[in-house]
Design a protein around this motif. Sequence first.
Motif, PDB file in Angstrom:
ATOM      1  N   GLY A   1      19.094 204.258  23.814  1.00 61.79           N
ATOM      2  CA  GLY A   1      18.526 203.033  23.273  1.00 61.79           C
ATOM      3  C   GLY A   1      18.107 203.139  21.826  1.00 61.79           C
ATOM      4  N   GLU A   2      18.518 204.202  21.151  1.00 62.59           N
ATOM      5  CA  GLU A   2      18.184 204.386  19.734  1.00 62.59           C
ATOM      6  C   GLU A   2      19.347 203.892  18.870  1.00 62.59           C
ATOM      7  OE1 GLU A   2      15.274 205.462  18.713  1.00 62.59           O
ATOM      8  OE2 GLU A   2      14.538 205.860  20.764  1.00 62.59           O
ATOM      9  N   GLU A   3      18.996 203.360  17.691  1.00 63.29           N
ATOM     10  CA  GLU A   3      20.037 202.866  16.790  1.00 63.29           C
ATOM     11  C   GLU A   3      20.935 204.002  16.311  1.00 63.29           C
ATOM     12  OE1 GLU A   3      19.275 200.052  13.727  1.00 63.29           O
ATOM     13  OE2 GLU A   3      17.548 199.177  14.761  1.00 63.29           O
ATOM     14  N   THR A   4      22.239 203.706  16.240  1.00 66.26           N
ATOM     15  CA  THR A   4      23.219 204.673  15.777  1.00 66.26           C
ATOM     16  C   THR A   4      24.181 203.963  14.833  1.00 66.26           C
ATOM     17  OG1 THR A   4      24.844 206.313  16.493  1.00 66.26           O
ATOM     18  CG2 THR A   4      24.748 204.272  17.744  1.00 66.26           C
ATOM     19  N   ASP A   5      25.103 204.700  14.224  1.00 65.75           N
ATOM     20  CA  ASP A   5      25.917 204.120  13.157  1.00 65.75           C
ATOM     21  C   ASP A   5      27.384 203.915  13.496  1.00 65.75           C
ATOM     22  OD1 ASP A   5      23.763 204.015  11.396  1.00 65.75           O
ATOM     23  OD2 ASP A   5      24.084 206.075  10.726  1.00 65.75           O
ATOM     24  N   VAL A   6      27.937 204.693  14.423  1.00 59.01           N
ATOM     25  CA  VAL A   6      29.391 204.696  14.590  1.00 59.01           C
ATOM     26  C   VAL A   6      29.820 204.175  15.962  1.00 59.01           C
ATOM     27  CG1 VAL A   6      31.479 206.094  14.536  1.00 59.01           C
ATOM     28  CG2 VAL A   6      29.594 206.614  12.973  1.00 59.01           C
ATOM     29  N   VAL A   7      29.381 204.826  17.024  1.00 62.43           N
ATOM     30  CA  VAL A   7      29.787 204.459  18.375  1.00 62.43           C
ATOM     31  C   VAL A   7      28.535 204.175  19.202  1.00 62.43           C
ATOM     32  CG1 VAL A   7      30.943 205.205  20.478  1.00 62.43           C
ATOM     33  CG2 VAL A   7      31.859 205.874  18.250  1.00 62.43           C
ATOM     34  N   GLY A   8      28.540 203.050  19.914  1.00 54.94           N
ATOM     35  CA  GLY A   8      27.395 202.731  20.746  1.00 54.94           C
ATOM     36  C   GLY A   8      27.564 201.387  21.426  1.00 54.94           C
ATOM     37  N   GLU A   9      26.513 200.953  22.086  1.00 53.52           N
ATOM     38  CA  GLU A   9      26.501 199.649  22.738  1.00 53.52           C
ATOM     39  C   GLU A   9      26.024 198.609  21.738  1.00 53.52           C
ATOM     40  OE1 GLU A   9      24.770 197.509  26.800  1.00 53.52           O
ATOM     41  OE2 GLU A   9      23.865 199.374  26.086  1.00 53.52           O
ATOM     42  N   LEU A  10      26.778 197.493  21.635  1.00 52.12           N
ATOM     43  CA  LEU A  10      26.448 196.450  20.677  1.00 52.12           C
ATOM     44  C   LEU A  10      25.351 195.561  21.247  1.00 52.12           C
ATOM     45  CD1 LEU A  10      27.197 195.144  17.957  1.00 52.12           C
ATOM     46  CD2 LEU A  10      28.915 193.786  19.179  1.00 52.12           C
ATOM     47  N   ALA A  11      24.297 195.355  20.458  1.00 49.88           N
ATOM     48  CA  ALA A  11      23.166 194.535  20.900  1.00 49.88           C
ATOM     49  C   ALA A  11      22.842 193.501  19.837  1.00 49.88           C
ATOM     50  CB  ALA A  11      21.944 195.410  21.167  1.00 49.88           C
ATOM     51  N   TRP A  12      22.361 192.327  20.292  1.00 48.13           N
ATOM     52  CA  TRP A  12      21.939 191.274  19.370  1.00 48.13           C
ATOM     53  C   TRP A  12      20.414 191.294  19.267  1.00 48.13           C
ATOM     54  CZ3 TRP A  12      26.488 191.147  18.060  1.00 48.13           C
ATOM     55  CH2 TRP A  12      27.550 190.609  18.762  1.00 48.13           C
ATOM     56  N   VAL A  13      19.921 191.110  18.059  1.00 48.76           N
ATOM     57  CA  VAL A  13      18.490 190.903  17.817  1.00 48.76           C
ATOM     58  C   VAL A  13      18.347 189.501  17.245  1.00 48.76           C
ATOM     59  CG1 VAL A  13      16.451 191.707  16.604  1.00 48.76           C
ATOM     60  CG2 VAL A  13      18.168 193.360  17.356  1.00 48.76           C
ATOM     61  N   SER A  14      17.608 188.642  17.934  1.00 45.52           N
ATOM     62  CA  SER A  14      17.495 187.254  17.499  1.00 45.52           C
ATOM     63  C   SER A  14      16.272 186.612  18.132  1.00 45.52           C
ATOM     64  CB  SER A  14      18.750 186.472  17.906  1.00 45.52           C
ATOM     65  OG  SER A  14      18.597 185.095  17.665  1.00 45.52           O
ATOM     66  N   ASP A  15      15.755 185.583  17.474  1.00 41.75           N
ATOM     67  CA  ASP A  15      14.653 184.810  18.051  1.00 41.75           C
ATOM     68  C   ASP A  15      15.144 183.870  19.145  1.00 41.75           C
ATOM     69  OD1 ASP A  15      12.767 185.937  16.360  1.00 41.75           O
ATOM     70  OD2 ASP A  15      13.025 184.393  14.818  1.00 41.75           O
ATOM     71  N   HIS A  16      16.470 183.777  19.321  1.00 37.06           N
ATOM     72  CA  HIS A  16      17.005 182.738  20.201  1.00 37.06           C
ATOM     73  C   HIS A  16      17.913 183.282  21.287  1.00 37.06           C
ATOM     74  CE1 HIS A  16      15.252 179.911  17.440  1.00 37.06           C
ATOM     75  NE2 HIS A  16      15.926 180.438  16.436  1.00 37.06           N
ATOM     76  N   VAL A  17      17.649 184.513  21.714  1.00 36.75           N
ATOM     77  CA  VAL A  17      18.351 184.995  22.896  1.00 36.75           C
ATOM     78  C   VAL A  17      17.792 184.274  24.114  1.00 36.75           C
ATOM     79  CG1 VAL A  17      18.913 187.244  21.907  1.00 36.75           C
ATOM     80  CG2 VAL A  17      16.767 186.934  23.140  1.00 36.75           C
ATOM     81  N   ALA A  18      18.461 184.433  25.258  1.00 34.39           N
ATOM     82  CA  ALA A  18      18.077 183.698  26.461  1.00 34.39           C
ATOM     83  C   ALA A  18      16.667 184.059  26.915  1.00 34.39           C
ATOM     84  CB  ALA A  18      19.079 183.986  27.572  1.00 34.39           C
ATOM     85  N   LEU A  19      16.106 183.177  27.739  1.00 32.01           N
ATOM     86  CA  LEU A  19      14.759 183.383  28.276  1.00 32.01           C
ATOM     87  C   LEU A  19      14.715 184.544  29.273  1.00 32.01           C
ATOM     88  CD1 LEU A  19      13.838 179.639  28.943  1.00 32.01           C
ATOM     89  CD2 LEU A  19      13.125 181.045  26.998  1.00 32.01           C
TER      90      LEU A  19
END
Length: 223
Positions: free
Chosen positions: A200-218
């Motif tokens: 669950g730590e940020e990485t630069d090359v290979v990893g799981e793509l995640a969105w950070v936003s104020d408007h993700v689902a409830l």
Amino acid sequence: PPLTGASPADLAYIRYTSGSTGRPKGVMQSHRGLLAQIRAYTNSLHIDAGDRLSALSSYTHDGGLMDLYGALLNGATLCPLPLREHLPQEAFAALQRLGVTILHATPSAFRHLMSGAPDDGQLAAVRLVVFGGEEPRPEDVACYQRHFPPDCWLVNGLGATECSQGLQCFLDHEAPLDRQRVPAGLPIEGVQAVLLDAHGEETDVVGELAWVSDHVALGYWRQ
């Protein structure tokens, strides 16, 4: 009972994921989240009252909601065209007749539709071909370059039911086709894209793509 009005934080809809990671999950989205998605869609595609948007998807899918509200909240025209009820040749001719300016489709629906295009057939009124819901192929880009006018752009979008839109890539007729995959592009307005490793730590090359936003689902229905 009759509606008494909804607040921005209230539930607007529940839509289910495809289930590709296990059992389908019911994604709950608020009115604020839906409006933020439509605002980003409007701004990135510059939708205005002169546009005519195709409606090829059911409103139970992300693409259907983008078309429905993207048209109606901008004073544009929505052009429903159920592909299952038309032969590809009929659907292609209908899009020409309707003067659609924004053609939004999954790549597989696009291939089905364009299989009915004459060799020299063009959808001259279309200014944007928008992909979503699936990964496109390089041959889809080649088809766009063959059948759409020189000032038309191809937009490849990547998202998830929990956020609808995350990345967009704009390609023109000069875009090289020397890659095995069509790029997914850059984060849209109001979204930050991050890669996470197995911890669950940020990485630069290979990893799981995640969105950070104020408007993700409830959240997920009953979870």
